[in-house]
Design a protein around this motif. Structure first.
Motif, PDB file in Angstrom:
ATOM      1  N   ILE A 301      25.248  -4.644 -24.821  1.00 46.09           N
ATOM      2  CA  ILE A 301      25.038  -6.069 -24.547  1.00 46.09           C
ATOM      3  C   ILE A 301      24.385  -6.776 -25.727  1.00 46.09           C
ATOM      4  O   ILE A 301      24.698  -7.906 -26.031  1.00 46.09           O
ATOM      5  CB  ILE A 301      24.166  -6.246 -23.282  1.00 46.09           C
ATOM      6  N   ARG A 302      23.478  -6.088 -26.425  1.00 48.52           N
ATOM      7  CA  ARG A 302      22.740  -6.748 -27.505  1.00 48.52           C
ATOM      8  C   ARG A 302      23.655  -7.215 -28.632  1.00 48.52           C
ATOM      9  O   ARG A 302      23.296  -8.074 -29.415  1.00 48.52           O
ATOM     10  CB  ARG A 302      21.658  -5.825 -28.058  1.00 48.52           C
ATOM     11  N   ASN A 303      24.820  -6.652 -28.726  1.00 44.89           N
ATOM     12  CA  ASN A 303      25.758  -7.079 -29.766  1.00 44.89           C
ATOM     13  C   ASN A 303      26.513  -8.340 -29.364  1.00 44.89           C
ATOM     14  O   ASN A 303      27.253  -8.894 -30.148  1.00 44.89           O
ATOM     15  CB  ASN A 303      26.771  -5.967 -30.056  1.00 44.89           C
ATOM     16  N   ILE A 304      26.347  -8.762 -28.112  1.00 40.92           N
ATOM     17  CA  ILE A 304      27.088  -9.907 -27.616  1.00 40.92           C
ATOM     18  C   ILE A 304      26.174 -11.089 -27.349  1.00 40.92           C
ATOM     19  O   ILE A 304      26.533 -12.226 -27.572  1.00 40.92           O
ATOM     20  CB  ILE A 304      27.822  -9.534 -26.301  1.00 40.92           C
ATOM     21  N   TYR A 305      24.950 -10.797 -26.878  1.00 44.02           N
ATOM     22  CA  TYR A 305      24.059 -11.860 -26.446  1.00 44.02           C
ATOM     23  C   TYR A 305      22.858 -12.048 -27.367  1.00 44.02           C
ATOM     24  O   TYR A 305      22.574 -11.231 -28.216  1.00 44.02           O
ATOM     25  CB  TYR A 305      23.615 -11.610 -25.006  1.00 44.02           C
ATOM     26  N   LYS A 306      22.164 -13.128 -27.143  1.00 49.29           N
ATOM     27  CA  LYS A 306      21.001 -13.502 -27.954  1.00 49.29           C
ATOM     28  C   LYS A 306      19.825 -12.582 -27.660  1.00 49.29           C
ATOM     29  O   LYS A 306      19.540 -12.267 -26.510  1.00 49.29           O
ATOM     30  CB  LYS A 306      20.622 -14.945 -27.618  1.00 49.29           C
ATOM     31  N   ILE A 307      19.136 -12.135 -28.713  1.00 50.62           N
ATOM     32  CA  ILE A 307      17.907 -11.365 -28.550  1.00 50.62           C
ATOM     33  C   ILE A 307      16.738 -12.308 -28.796  1.00 50.62           C
ATOM     34  O   ILE A 307      16.643 -12.928 -29.854  1.00 50.62           O
ATOM     35  CB  ILE A 307      17.840 -10.183 -29.531  1.00 50.62           C
ATOM     36  N   HIS A 308      15.872 -12.437 -27.804  1.00 49.16           N
ATOM     37  CA  HIS A 308      14.693 -13.292 -27.948  1.00 49.16           C
ATOM     38  C   HIS A 308      13.455 -12.412 -28.076  1.00 49.16           C
ATOM     39  O   HIS A 308      13.219 -11.535 -27.246  1.00 49.16           O
ATOM     40  CB  HIS A 308      14.552 -14.219 -26.741  1.00 49.16           C
ATOM     41  N   VAL A 309      12.669 -12.650 -29.106  1.00 49.63           N
ATOM     42  CA  VAL A 309      11.425 -11.903 -29.308  1.00 49.63           C
ATOM     43  C   VAL A 309      10.280 -12.726 -28.729  1.00 49.63           C
ATOM     44  O   VAL A 309      10.058 -13.875 -29.129  1.00 49.63           O
ATOM     45  CB  VAL A 309      11.175 -11.625 -30.808  1.00 49.63           C
ATOM     46  N   VAL A 310       9.590 -12.149 -27.763  1.00 46.28           N
ATOM     47  CA  VAL A 310       8.517 -12.866 -27.069  1.00 46.28           C
ATOM     48  C   VAL A 310       7.368 -13.155 -28.018  1.00 46.28           C
ATOM     49  O   VAL A 310       6.902 -12.279 -28.744  1.00 46.28           O
ATOM     50  CB  VAL A 310       8.003 -12.042 -25.862  1.00 46.28           C
ATOM     51  N   ARG A 311       6.929 -14.418 -27.974  1.00 42.42           N
ATOM     52  CA  ARG A 311       5.818 -14.856 -28.813  1.00 42.42           C
ATOM     53  C   ARG A 311       4.718 -15.457 -27.946  1.00 42.42           C
ATOM     54  O   ARG A 311       4.909 -15.673 -26.753  1.00 42.42           O
ATOM     55  CB  ARG A 311       6.308 -15.848 -29.853  1.00 42.42           C
TER      56      ARG A 311
END
Length: 409
Positions: A301-311
């Motif tokens: 899935i990570r190759n298709i969708y946005k990865i959000h890094v929590v801040r």
């Protein structure tokens, strides 16, 4: 001269009589498929409706609806046949939804067969934040076939099953008990009103639609002649996608416009399949099946969708609003048991890749709380004390509760 004229006219008259006989026999067979007495062919209300419908539907509307459903009508007919349901019940779907998988009523009925949520779930259709399988053209038809089979077993005649589909089994049972008969001619009595007026209209509408749909003479002389061959032409294939897979990616792999692929998969509320299933059914044109088998390989899935890094300052609601996705969807995709997040935690966000989002700023502000020191804040945010002092123009390490500190990570 008159004799010569009659000789010329005779083949035309013979052809007209044969056509009438063929049509009449087909209409009688259609009525018998619903367990309706052939005399119903002379029902004045139905004929008035039929003539009116013929005028309306020959004005393109009827055949345009058939044309739009051209690719999946064979699948519907196959499912009906597998469940020993007369093929003419195809027109019940037309009466319900005009062959639109996204049809929705004020009473919350949805899909091709206009299932209410409760009935849909009763017959195995999933309805959640990812899918509404009442709009699944295959699964909803299978559910409708089971429901119709149940109604037929209960009432014994197909026209009663059709009426019960419209007004409910309980309502029909009361009507039959009150009328002391289950004969159609008795139940349709408009003065006695044994069944609702909508249901009296409904069964006649299905018959009228079926009769118009069997008008081969009209079809052969129109732009919709290809509908005569629909049983042998286009069809659909069921393929399985891995958890969270995107329709956009599949559309590229099989070479079909995304818009067309979505039409076959209206049951998906998003442009991806549910994350809670290891494999999930979608539909593609049969002619694209070999191409799918050759080219499709599941991807993470990570190759298709946005990865959000929590801040700092992030929460699921805020992240969801940013990307236009429900926070519950984010929780499910990331298998989160609670809404608490940790700094630098990576979240998979299922979004449309065409959407443009502002870059997440690394500049944050922190409100000083009781017990905070520059040292504790620097450790929590992995920023040096010197950096904090420089950013906030501090001459000493003294800070007060309520101070707003700028933090560049």
């Amino acid at each position: 001269m008159n004799r010569y004229f009659l000789l010329l006219l005779f083949p035309l008259l013979l052809s007209a009589n044969l056509t009438f006989a063929v049509n009449h026999n087909k209409e009688v067979a259609l009525l018998e498929s619903f367990d309706i007495d052939p005399s119903f062919i002379y029902d004045p209300v139905m004929n008035k409706m039929r003539n009116k419908k013929t005028a309306i539907y020959k004005n393109k509307h009827f055949f345009k609806a058939m044309d739009k459903a051209y690719i999946f009508i064979p699948a519907i007919k196959r499912i009906l046949a597998e469940n020993d349901i007369p093929a003419e019940f195809l027109y019940l779907a037309m009466a319900e939804s005009n062959f639109s998988t996204r049809a929705y009523s004020k009473k919350r009925a949805s899909g091709l067969w206009q299932f209410m949520p409760r009935t849909g779930k009763q017959y195995g259709l999933k309805i959640d934040k990812y899918v509404d399988e009442r709009r699944d053209l295959v699964k909803s038809t299978e559910a409708a076939a089971k429901y119709l089979s149940h109604l037929h077993k209960r009432f014994g005649k197909w026209y009663l099953a059709a009426i019960a589909y419209n007004c409910g089994g309980g309502r029909l049972s009361k009507a039959i008990k009150k009328a002391k008969s289950d004969e159609l001619s008795v139940l349709l009595n408009s003065k006695k009103r044994y069944i609702p007026s909508e249901s009296r209209f409904y069964i006649r509408k299905i018959i009228a639609l079926a009769m118009v749909g069997q008008d081969e003479q009209y079809l052969m002389n129109s732009e919709y002649e290809h509908l005569l061959n629909r049983a042998n032409a286009y069809s659909i294939s069921t393929v399985q996608l891995s958890s969270g897979e995107s329709l956009r990616r599949v559309s590229k792999i099989v070479g079909i416009p995304l818009k067309e692929l979505k039409k076959l998969n209206r049951h998906l509320k998003y442009d991806f399949v549910p994350p809670y299933e290891k494999a999930y059914d979608i539909y593609i044109p049969y002619v694209k099946l070999n191409e799918f088998k050759r080219n499709y390989r599941p991807e993470p899935i990570r190759n298709i969708y946005k990865i959000h890094v929590v801040r700092s300052g992030d929460n699921l609601s805020k992240i969801g609003k940013k990307y236009g996705v429900s926070y519950r969807v984010i929780m499910d995709f990331n298998k989160l048991k609670h809404s608490r997040l940790r700094l630098k935690q990576k979240l998979v966000i299922p979004i449309d890749s065409r959407k443009k989002f502002k870059t997440i700023s690394t500049r944050h502000y922190y409100m000083v709380k009781r017990g905070d020191t520059l040292e504790s804040i620097s450790k929590a945010h992995k920023v040096s004390v010197t950096n904090l002092k420089l950013q906030n123009h501090l001459k000493s390490s003294l800070i007060k509760i309520g101070d707003r500190l700028k933090i560049n990570e």
